[in-house]
Scaffold this active site. Structure first.
Site, mmCIF file in Angstrom:
data_model
loop_
_atom_site.group_PDB
_atom_site.id
_atom_site.type_symbol
_atom_site.label_atom_id
_atom_site.label_comp_id
_atom_site.label_asym_id
_atom_site.label_seq_id
_atom_site.Cartn_x
_atom_site.Cartn_y
_atom_site.Cartn_z
ATOM 1 N N GLU B 33 0.858 -1.137 -0.062
ATOM 2 C CA GLU B 33 -0.129 0.022 0.085
ATOM 3 C C GLU B 33 0.993 1.312 0.024
ATOM 4 O O GLU B 33 1.713 1.547 0.863
ATOM 5 C CB GLU B 33 -1.143 -0.045 1.208
ATOM 6 C CG GLU B 33 -2.038 -1.041 0.957
ATOM 7 C CD GLU B 33 -2.323 -1.531 2.601
ATOM 8 O OE1 GLU B 33 -2.140 -0.892 3.525
ATOM 9 O OE2 GLU B 33 -3.076 -2.474 2.657
ATOM 10 N N GLU B 64 -4.982 -6.538 2.551
ATOM 11 C CA GLU B 64 -3.694 -7.158 2.914
ATOM 12 C C GLU B 64 -3.685 -8.495 2.784
ATOM 13 O O GLU B 64 -2.689 -9.304 2.213
ATOM 14 C CB GLU B 64 -3.453 -6.961 4.543
ATOM 15 C CG GLU B 64 -2.980 -5.573 4.919
ATOM 16 C CD GLU B 64 -4.213 -4.648 4.952
ATOM 17 O OE1 GLU B 64 -5.468 -5.094 5.137
ATOM 18 O OE2 GLU B 64 -4.281 -3.386 5.103
ATOM 19 N N GLN B 86 1.550 -1.925 5.664
ATOM 20 C CA GLN B 86 2.068 -0.305 6.110
ATOM 21 C C GLN B 86 2.423 -0.278 7.719
ATOM 22 O O GLN B 86 3.106 0.237 8.232
ATOM 23 C CB GLN B 86 0.871 0.353 5.690
ATOM 24 C CG GLN B 86 1.253 1.759 5.655
ATOM 25 C CD GLN B 86 0.100 2.760 4.794
ATOM 26 O OE1 GLN B 86 -0.839 2.847 5.268
ATOM 27 N NE2 GLN B 86 0.639 3.160 3.578
ATOM 28 N N ALA B 88 2.472 -3.061 11.311
ATOM 29 C CA ALA B 88 2.305 -4.474 11.522
ATOM 30 C C ALA B 88 0.822 -4.640 12.150
ATOM 31 O O ALA B 88 0.166 -5.797 11.949
ATOM 32 C CB ALA B 88 3.195 -4.755 12.646
ATOM 33 N N ASP B 89 0.335 -3.674 12.740
ATOM 34 C CA ASP B 89 -1.232 -3.847 13.293
ATOM 35 C C ASP B 89 -2.082 -4.003 12.149
ATOM 36 O O ASP B 89 -3.283 -4.239 12.452
ATOM 37 C CB ASP B 89 -1.419 -2.549 13.966
ATOM 38 C CG ASP B 89 -0.146 -1.702 14.891
ATOM 39 O OD1 ASP B 89 -0.764 -1.779 15.880
ATOM 40 O OD2 ASP B 89 0.839 -1.360 14.173
ATOM 41 N N TYR B 90 -1.858 -3.572 10.919
ATOM 42 C CA TYR B 90 -2.679 -4.280 9.839
ATOM 43 C C TYR B 90 -2.521 -5.391 8.994
ATOM 44 O O TYR B 90 -3.205 -5.852 8.170
ATOM 45 C CB TYR B 90 -2.417 -3.150 8.491
ATOM 46 C CG TYR B 90 -2.571 -1.613 8.651
ATOM 47 C CD1 TYR B 90 -2.885 -1.087 10.091
ATOM 48 C CD2 TYR B 90 -2.181 -0.780 7.790
ATOM 49 C CE1 TYR B 90 -2.984 0.280 10.156
ATOM 50 C CE2 TYR B 90 -2.171 0.508 8.118
ATOM 51 C CZ TYR B 90 -2.595 1.242 9.074
ATOM 52 O OH TYR B 90 -2.780 2.525 9.547
ATOM 53 N N HIS B 133 -1.398 1.404 15.788
ATOM 54 C CA HIS B 133 -0.328 1.903 15.154
ATOM 55 C C HIS B 133 0.832 1.452 16.030
ATOM 56 O O HIS B 133 2.018 2.107 15.762
ATOM 57 C CB HIS B 133 -0.132 3.171 14.732
ATOM 58 C CG HIS B 133 -1.425 3.374 13.520
ATOM 59 N ND1 HIS B 133 -2.483 3.574 13.896
ATOM 60 C CD2 HIS B 133 -1.129 3.614 12.256
ATOM 61 C CE1 HIS B 133 -3.229 3.917 12.636
ATOM 62 N NE2 HIS B 133 -2.587 3.807 11.868
#
Lengths: 349, 341
Positions: B33, B64, B86, B88-90, B133
């Site tokens: 992304e 993702e 983008q 790690a939380d995603y 984030h």
């Protein structure tokens, strides 16, 4: 950037005293009453002034981390909110301050959440992207792109199950529209005829990536087609167009006809977040939208032309709003941070 | 080591590693992304699309699961995708693809197929990112057999490890501590951060020089206690050792899987004490694995229980970030405690 299809938007902009011949979903516009013009002006201006102040507080270091401003998109949430009745649910992504103010949440509580203070809507635990109000039927405020779309679908299911006539307004952006879970949700919503309006706020950029670079089908109103979900493009810069489409969309869902998609053609003036260098678009493009299509200026021009209020009276409105926003900023700076012990509350132990 | 070097940030080091890998091998493709035209939210891929074309460095939609799934397909067909998530939380929408497909491909195809791919993700807190984030999800990957998990802590390591990761025949999770992108952060958030240009590990070889996966580095030699750390916590450990005056040996694991058990046991057998630290939540964190490993391998050398200093078992907070972050004070307290026994 190819020009987006905005059916009739140019003529709409110059329409004066028009009578609606088309339905709201087809782009028809019904003139606003004096009260509607003034109310929408006030609501949109509140959001804009609030966001400008949030931007300032961020610059001064009172707000840390992430902060996504809604400036430019105000007509979308204000027009939709005017089409709701109490009890209808609202859920959105991370560019959420405008939605909260539009649902009637207090500026103080929103600003104090941005600065992470006790008086914030999530007691300082959520921040800019994570605020909720049970009282106002606002279900957040979600930081993960697209995650709220399934949740909004679940809200609609709960409405059906409880046999009420509430509608779930589920907002997401053009970027989120490419997440797989959006289509899982569309399928379920159509399968079970759930009362949900999916509002795709197409502001043309998913962070730094334009719709043309990320979306094979950039007409997002068509995204529900294979599930049989009707979809319409709406001039999201004209609060009357949003309202007209919103009224019909909400009625469609309320009457048991299942989900519906509204693609709002809108634009954000500011960067994706506060650290966005915005190199992916020209300053001219932004300036052109601001000077030609600004949602607040459109209403202001009509108010003055129709003499619904004088320049002086509008200045008074502006001053009142500035006072509300200044008060919220003062509160957000003076209210104490949550106690450290709050780290271990509202969790499972 | 030979040849010239350049002072750079961790961002530049990662970008340079991409550049070298792409130059060397046209099977390397880079996407994610905002990765192509925009050059990545942290600028780690800036300039690559311009240099190598949009067929080798490109933007992906925000999906993702699709990004990782497509990369798996590419890699089984011999490409070497390097994808960026983008934050790690995603990554969670892609978790199914990572666990059920990437990690299992080699085994279930009887070795016919592997997934030579790298999934890069900024990780960790310290930037007021709140719960979406700031997370450190490394244990979600170390728990899955079939993955390699790397956490660099400097520009020098980031470049060498990323080159190895890209060259590796199996899927590598490459977690970049975002608080370290521009300088070695030691947890003292109220003090200015040293920029990488003033730190020896900001000096990076210009050429194609790899650092092998599975090899830890000793950041500070010491005799009294071993600190096992990775990522940002390496610098927190350094600060804690300095401030307490305790002669700690600090091991930067660099690779969590495969784990350099030899380096760990050698050190703990020498010091007789061990403190394990990480930013991630405590329960079932990677520290639990480290603690168990030390206990199994060094039981008769231990003079005190192995202690853990970690993030609390709560979501990463918005307010009170520094009460959550396991900074030098908390690590220092654990060092003193372990020395009491």
């Amino acid at each position: 950037m190819a020009p987006r299809k905005q059916s009739g938007s140019t003529s709409r902009k110059t329409t004066r005293g028009s009578t609606a011949t088309k339905s709201g979903l087809e782009g028809g516009i019904t003139d606003f009453s004096k009260d509607q013009e003034l109310d929408s002006y006030r609501e949109m201006l509140l959001i804009r002034r609030f966001e400008e102040k949030a931007g300032q507080l961020y610059g001064m270091g009172f707000i840390g981390g992430f902060c996504h401003l809604y400036i430019g998109q105000e007509a979308v949430v204000v027009g939709m909110q005017m089409a709701l009745k109490p009890g209808d649910e609202v859920i959105t992504g991370y560019r959420d301050h405008g939605h909260m103010l539009a649902t009637g949440m207090e500026a103080r509580g929103v600003m104090a959440e941005l600065t992470g203070r006790r008086g914030g809507y999530s007691k300082g635990k959520g921040g800019s992207m994570h605020m909720f109000s049970k009282e106002k039927h606002f279900y957040g405020g979600h930081g993960i792109v697209g995650a709220q779309v399934s949740l909004g679908t679940g809200l609609a299911f709960a409405n059906r199950y409880r046999e009420n006539d509430n509608v779930s307004l589920t907002y997401f952006g053009d970027g989120a529209a490419n997440q797989g879970q959006v289509y899982e949700s569309f399928n379920m919503a159509a399968l079970w005829k759930l009362p949900v309006v999916y509002i795709i706020e197409n502001n043309r950029y998913a962070m730094g990536t334009s719709t043309a670079r990320a979306s094979a089908q950039a007409d997002f109103s068509l995204r529900g087609k294979s599930f049989g979900i009707p979809g319409y493009q709406v001039d999201g810069m004209d609060v009357r167009a949003v309202h007209a489409a919103g009224m019909e969309a909400v009625e469609h869902c309320r009457s048991g006809k299942g989900p519906l998609i509204l693609e709002m053609l809108t634009y954000r003036y500011r960067g994706h977040s506060m650290s966005d260098p915005a190199k992916y678009r020209s300053k001219d493009e932004v300036q052109k939208m601001r000077s030609e299509r600004d949602p607040i200026e459109q209403v202001k021009a009509r108010i003055l032309e129709k003499k619904y209020a004088s320049e002086d009276e509008l200045k008074q409105v502006d001053k009142k709003i500035r006072d509300i926003v200044a008060d919220s900023a003062d509160f957000a700076q003076s209210d104490p941070e949550p106690d450290v012990s709050e780290l271990y509350t509202d969790i499972l132990l | 080591m030979s040849g010239s070097t350049t002072r750079m940030t961790m961002i530049e080091a990662i970008r340079t590693a991409h550049d070298l890998a792409m130059e060397r091998d046209d099977k390397v493709v880079v996407f994610g992304e905002d990765v192509g035209y925009f050059g990545g939210v942290f600028r780690c891929t800036a300039g690559l699309q311009k240099k190598y074309g949009s067929h080798r460095c490109f933007d992906a939609p925000i999906n993702e699961s699709g990004i990782v799934g497509a990369a798996i397909g590419m890699s089984t067909y011999g490409l070497k995708p390097v994808v960026e998530i983008q934050f790690a939380d995603y990554v969670y929408p892609a978790y199914d693809q990572i666990v059920s497909e990437a990690a299992r491909m080699r085994h279930r195809s009887g070795g016919q197929f592997t997934c030579p791919m790298v999934i890069r993700m900024p990780t960790g807190g310290g930037i007021f990112g709140g719960q979406t984030h700031s997370q450190s999800p490394e244990a979600l990957f170390t728990h899955v057999s079939g993955l390699k998990v790397v956490v660099p802590s400097s520009p020098y390591d980031a470049k060498g490890l990323l080159l190895s990761a890209i060259d590796d025949p199996d899927p590598v999770i490459f977690l970049e501590p975002k608080r370290l992108y521009n300088g070695p952060f030691d947890g003292h958030h109220d003090r200015p951060v040293t920029p990488w240009k003033n730190h020896p590990l900001g000096e990076v070889p210009d050429g194609y020089e790899t650092i092998p996966l599975g090899k830890a580095a000793i950041r500070r030699e010491g005799s009294e206690v071993t600190i096992l750390a990775y990522g940002t916590m390496v610098y927190v450990a350094e600060a804690a050792a300095k401030e307490t005056g305790i002669d700690a040996e600090i091991i930067d694991l660099r690779t969590l899987l495969p784990l350099d058990i030899e380096a760990i046991t050698e050190s703990v057998k020498k010091t007789g004490r061990c403190v394990v630290i990480h930013e991630a939540t405590r329960t079932s964190g990677f520290g639990a694995e480290l603690s168990a490993t030390v206990q199994e391998a060094c039981f008769y050398h231990l003079e005190a229980p192995v202690l853990r200093v970690t993030g609390w078992d709560t979501p990463y907070p918005h307010a009170q970030e520094w009460a959550y972050f396991p900074g030098p004070d908390r690590v220092g307290r654990a060092l003193r405690e372990v020395m009491e026994d």
